[in-house]
Motif scaffolding. Structure first.
Motif, PDB file in Angstrom:
ATOM      1  N   GLY A  42      25.156  13.537  15.437  1.00  0.00           N
ATOM      2  CA  GLY A  42      24.519  14.480  16.355  1.00  0.00           C
ATOM      3  C   GLY A  42      24.824  15.923  15.990  1.00  0.00           C
ATOM      4  O   GLY A  42      25.977  16.306  15.807  1.00  0.00           O
ATOM      5  N   LEU A  43      23.759  16.709  15.839  1.00  0.00           N
ATOM      6  CA  LEU A  43      23.897  18.140  15.545  1.00  0.00           C
ATOM      7  C   LEU A  43      22.881  18.903  16.383  1.00  0.00           C
ATOM      8  O   LEU A  43      22.019  18.303  17.017  1.00  0.00           O
ATOM      9  CB  LEU A  43      23.645  18.398  14.051  1.00  0.00           C
ATOM     10  CG  LEU A  43      24.698  17.852  13.084  1.00  0.00           C
ATOM     11  CD1 LEU A  43      24.195  17.950  11.656  1.00  0.00           C
ATOM     12  CD2 LEU A  43      26.019  18.595  13.224  1.00  0.00           C
ATOM     13  N   TYR A  44      22.984  20.208  16.377  1.00  0.00           N
ATOM     14  CA  TYR A  44      22.043  21.040  17.134  1.00  0.00           C
ATOM     15  C   TYR A  44      20.870  21.427  16.237  1.00  0.00           C
ATOM     16  O   TYR A  44      21.042  22.201  15.292  1.00  0.00           O
ATOM     17  CB  TYR A  44      22.757  22.282  17.666  1.00  0.00           C
ATOM     18  CG  TYR A  44      23.963  21.954  18.519  1.00  0.00           C
ATOM     19  CD1 TYR A  44      23.799  21.287  19.724  1.00  0.00           C
ATOM     20  CD2 TYR A  44      25.249  22.274  18.113  1.00  0.00           C
ATOM     21  CE1 TYR A  44      24.890  20.965  20.515  1.00  0.00           C
ATOM     22  CE2 TYR A  44      26.348  21.956  18.893  1.00  0.00           C
ATOM     23  CZ  TYR A  44      26.163  21.304  20.093  1.00  0.00           C
ATOM     24  OH  TYR A  44      27.248  20.983  20.865  1.00  0.00           O
TER      25      TYR A  44
ATOM     26  N   ARG B 260      18.317  25.044   9.131  1.00  0.00           N
ATOM     27  CA  ARG B 260      18.456  24.492  10.487  1.00  0.00           C
ATOM     28  C   ARG B 260      18.675  22.979  10.434  1.00  0.00           C
ATOM     29  O   ARG B 260      18.031  22.280   9.638  1.00  0.00           O
ATOM     30  CB  ARG B 260      17.224  24.804  11.322  1.00  0.00           C
ATOM     31  CG  ARG B 260      17.065  26.301  11.503  1.00  0.00           C
ATOM     32  CD  ARG B 260      16.647  26.664  12.887  1.00  0.00           C
ATOM     33  NE  ARG B 260      16.517  28.116  12.969  1.00  0.00           N
ATOM     34  CZ  ARG B 260      15.595  28.740  13.666  1.00  0.00           C
ATOM     35  NH1 ARG B 260      14.710  28.040  14.357  1.00  0.00           N
ATOM     36  NH2 ARG B 260      15.554  30.046  13.701  1.00  0.00           N
TER      37      ARG B 260
ATOM     38  N   GLU C  78      26.042  28.043  11.452  1.00  0.00           N
ATOM     39  CA  GLU C  78      26.192  28.330  12.882  1.00  0.00           C
ATOM     40  C   GLU C  78      26.893  27.183  13.610  1.00  0.00           C
ATOM     41  O   GLU C  78      27.718  27.416  14.499  1.00  0.00           O
ATOM     42  CB  GLU C  78      24.816  28.602  13.510  1.00  0.00           C
ATOM     43  CG  GLU C  78      24.245  29.956  13.115  1.00  0.00           C
ATOM     44  CD  GLU C  78      22.762  30.099  13.410  1.00  0.00           C
ATOM     45  OE1 GLU C  78      22.273  31.235  13.390  1.00  0.00           O
ATOM     46  OE2 GLU C  78      22.083  29.065  13.627  1.00  0.00           O
TER      47      GLU C  78
ATOM     48  N   ARG D  73      18.376  23.396  16.395  1.00  0.00           N
ATOM     49  CA  ARG D  73      17.902  24.778  16.238  1.00  0.00           C
ATOM     50  C   ARG D  73      18.977  25.720  15.678  1.00  0.00           C
ATOM     51  O   ARG D  73      18.755  26.916  15.586  1.00  0.00           O
ATOM     52  CB  ARG D  73      17.371  25.300  17.582  1.00  0.00           C
ATOM     53  CG  ARG D  73      16.072  24.607  17.996  1.00  0.00           C
ATOM     54  CD  ARG D  73      15.440  25.261  19.199  1.00  0.00           C
ATOM     55  NE  ARG D  73      16.169  25.025  20.407  1.00  0.00           N
ATOM     56  CZ  ARG D  73      16.013  23.964  21.201  1.00  0.00           C
ATOM     57  NH1 ARG D  73      15.125  23.035  20.882  1.00  0.00           N
ATOM     58  NH2 ARG D  73      16.720  23.819  22.294  1.00  0.00           N
ATOM     59  N   LEU D  74      20.144  25.156  15.330  1.00  0.00           N
ATOM     60  CA  LEU D  74      21.194  25.957  14.683  1.00  0.00           C
ATOM     61  C   LEU D  74      21.286  25.543  13.220  1.00  0.00           C
ATOM     62  O   LEU D  74      21.036  24.373  12.885  1.00  0.00           O
ATOM     63  CB  LEU D  74      22.542  25.704  15.364  1.00  0.00           C
ATOM     64  CG  LEU D  74      22.969  26.659  16.494  1.00  0.00           C
ATOM     65  CD1 LEU D  74      21.910  26.720  17.583  1.00  0.00           C
ATOM     66  CD2 LEU D  74      24.297  26.239  17.082  1.00  0.00           C
TER      67      LEU D  74
END
Lengths: 248, 408
Positions: free
Chosen positions: A84-86, A129, A93, A88-89
């Motif tokens: 799991g990652l973000y 991203r 970041e 939009r980052l």
């Protein structure tokens, strides 16, 4: 480095972890081997202070998991298979965000990212991203995130799940190289081959209980089998906890 | 609580939301455009239409034109109407050839001359705004003719026409200028602000709770040595910010839109149309104090909504499930907004300023009407502050519950 004694965790009437005990020494890769639902992830979550134990005690890097949660969390890193990652980052970041969560300053985070770039080849991920990452790229950032603060203890929980052969190899090599002399790894999986390759010692978990705890060679010898997979089924059958499928 | 951790959590949520184009459109663009369009554009449009109908020469279908007295015809034509001979006035109006009509019977002139009751039919379509407007013009002309006729007959009989009105009733308006001009749509302002704090905050709230659970990032975040309270408060601040940004954009849109529309369009309308615009809320008085009252009340509204959103969405297993939980919340906000319309009947003394959400809606309504008072304002704000603390404590308790965090 890790000491677990009589650890128990219940969800309602079900004991997901039942009187589990084991030790992990510095420099070791310790395996938690068992099928899905054996209690591996619950054990790791208790050790990571995400869940409270209903019984027993455990310490990680000298800190009690029940009383010194923050100190325990500063001492561990977690690599899981969810990746799991973000979205939009970008990679840099994400690493900066988690670096700040570990109390690191900007300069220290940048220096550590440069070090990890040398180890994991993060160059393609740092400016991109996460939503555009391949599975392998995701796993590199997940590993970098887990070791950003150079923790003495690293947990791998089904970390190669869903990875292609190249990414899987990178994870296994990193895991093998990480402990050195002063650090320890707990490697949780249901894949026998990975345990045989990586682990100095292992505990076999079945229905929340440790049914055996030894080196791979010790377990195969005790079971009187030629390989770990056969030894696993023999030991489960001997434990008296076996389901029909295992007994057959 | 360590501020740098709170700031980092909030900063990440803000950056993530700012990079979501859907959130930018729903948070900033839509509230900026929609509120002025509805609050000012609609009344101005109606005022303009009214102006057009009153100044445009209307064709009136007249059945029995020959029986219509010339002086009554002249009064009708003075209302910007032109009389068109038709065989069937009802059919002409029904077929929308003309917006209104008259049916004058053969005995109309004779009845008038003999002093007996004369009957004339005005034809229109009920529920048709344009027809009703023109029927009104015809009725006004006929009524003026009737009054003149009555006066003429009374004078002929040696009676003073004033005998028909022994009591003169005069209404004196006690409302302030701000109250008078706040109009019938003023309640929409607090309703829209409430709705925009929900709409603006929900994407961030869901992404920061159920979204993180679904992606598996929440577990990784909580494995770091950050405290749950810092995570909750950081996420809460980001949700408040986006809820507030939508509400502030709605207020900015209202002020800017109001200025532009009033400056450019209102001078084009006549006095009567300007009256309609004012009645429906097109000329609200916005002073610096009004802005302060609206902004502080919006911050409190956004904070209550954000804390509620955080508590509710964390229960969900996924982004989609969280959206189904959030949908009914707009109805929760709709109830006090509907009650606000009836606040004159419900009353605002005593309990009303102690009821959270409803109280700041009343306060916003007071603010745009220039009727806000210190005591009720502090009561409303204090009550909201207590509710925010309680909801944040509930959200934090949920973040500490294993069965909520690991409900997947």
């Amino acid at each position: 480095m890790i000491e677990v004694r009589g650890l128990t965790k219940r969800f309602g009437d079900v004991a997901a972890v039942d009187d589990v005990s084991f030790d992990v020494a510095p420099g070791e890769v310790f395996g938690l081997l068992g099928p899905n639902g054996a209690g591996k992830t619950t054990t790791l979550r208790v050790l990571a202070t995400l869940l409270h134990a209903d019984g027993g005690r455990a310490s990680v890097a000298g800190h009690d998991v029940a009383r010194e949660g923050e100190a325990v969390r500063r001492s561990i890193g977690v690599v899981n298979g969810g990746m799991g990652l973000y979205d939009r980052l970008d990679g840099r970041e994400v690493l900066h965000y988690f670096g700040r969560m570990y109390g690191m300053e900007r300069g220290a985070i940048d220096r550590r990212i440069a070090e990890l770039d040398g180890l994991l080849d993060l160059s393609a991920t740092l400016g991109k991203r996460c939503g555009e990452f391949s599975t392998g790229m995701k796993q590199k950032i997940v590993i970098a995130r887990a070791v950003l603060h150079d923790p003495p203890v690293l947990f791998f929980d089904e970390a190669t799940s869903g990875l292609d052969v190249m990414a899987r190899r990178a994870v296994l090599d990193f895991c093998r190289a990480y402990p050195g002399e002063a650090r320890a790894v707990v490697y949780s999986t249901h894949v026998m081959g990975e345990v045989e390759e990586l682990c100095d010692r292992l505990a076999i978990l079945y229905r929340g209980r440790v049914i055996a705890d030894d080196t791979v060679a010790g377990l195969t010898e005790a079971a009187g089998e030629a390989d770990l997979e056969r030894a696993f089924f023999t030991l489960v059958r001997r434990s008296g906890l076996a389901t029909e499928g295992v007994a057959a | 609580m360590r501020w740098r951790f709170v700031r980092s959590v909030a900063g990440k949520e803000i950056l993530s939301t700012l990079r979501d184009h859907r959130a930018i459109v729903s948070n900033l663009v839509i509230p900026l455009v929609l509120l002025p369009v509805i609050m000012l554009g609609l009344p101005l449009l109606m005022g303009g239409l009214f102006q057009r109908e009153t100044t445009t020469v209307t064709e009136v279908a007249v059945e029995g034109r020959a029986h219509l007295p010339a002086d009554l015809a002249a009064l009708i034509e003075a209302q910007n109407a032109v009389l068109i001979d038709v065989d069937d006035a009802v059919e002409a109006v029904r077929a929308d050839r003309m917006p209104a009509g008259l049916v004058v019977g053969p005995g109309f002139a004779e009845a008038l001359a003999s002093g007996t009751r004369a009957e004339i039919a005005v034809v229109g379509k009920e529920g048709n705004l344009r027809a009703e407007l023109n029927v009104g013009k015809l009725r006004a002309a006929i009524d003026a003719y009737r009054r003149a006729l009555v006066a003429e007959r009374l004078v002929a009989a040696g009676v003073d026409p004033a005998v028909l009105e022994p009591i003169a009733v005069v209404t004196r308006d006690a409302s302030t200028d701000a109250e008078r001009s706040s109009g019938q749509l003023a309640w929409l302002i607090p309703f829209f602000i409430a709705i925009w704090t929900l709409t603006g905050g929900q994407m961030t709230a869901i992404d920061a709770t159920a979204g993180e659970k679904e992606r598996g990032t929440l577990e990784v975040l909580l494995v770091a040595p950050v405290r749950r309270a810092e995570v909750v408060f950081g996420k809460f601040l980001a949700v408040v910010l986006f809820g507030l940004s939508a509400a502030v954009m709605a207020i900015v849109g209202f002020i800017l839109g109001g200025t532009v529309l009033r400056t450019i369009f209102l001078p084009m309308l006549g006095d009567e149309a300007t009256g309609i615009v004012s009645m429906m809320g097109g000329q609200l008085t916005i002073t610096p104090l009004t802005v302060v009252l609206l902004v502080v009340s919006s911050v409190l509204m956004a904070s209550v909504v954000a804390a509620l959103l955080m508590s509710v969405t964390l229960f969900a297993r996924s982004f989609k499930e969280a959206q189904t939980y959030v949908a009914p919340m707009s109805f929760v906000l709709l109830i006090p907004a509907i009650a606000l319309q009836f606040k004159d009947l419900i009353g605002t003394g005593g309990f009303a300023y102690w009821v959270p959400v409803y109280n700041v809606m009343i306060l916003m309504d007071d603010a745009v009407k220039g009727a806000a008072q210190l005591g009720p304002t502090l009561t409303a704000w204090g009550t909201m502050a207590v509710l925010i603390v309680a909801l944040l404590a509930f959200a934090l308790a949920n973040f500490r519950r294993e069965e909520v965090l690991f409900r997947t």
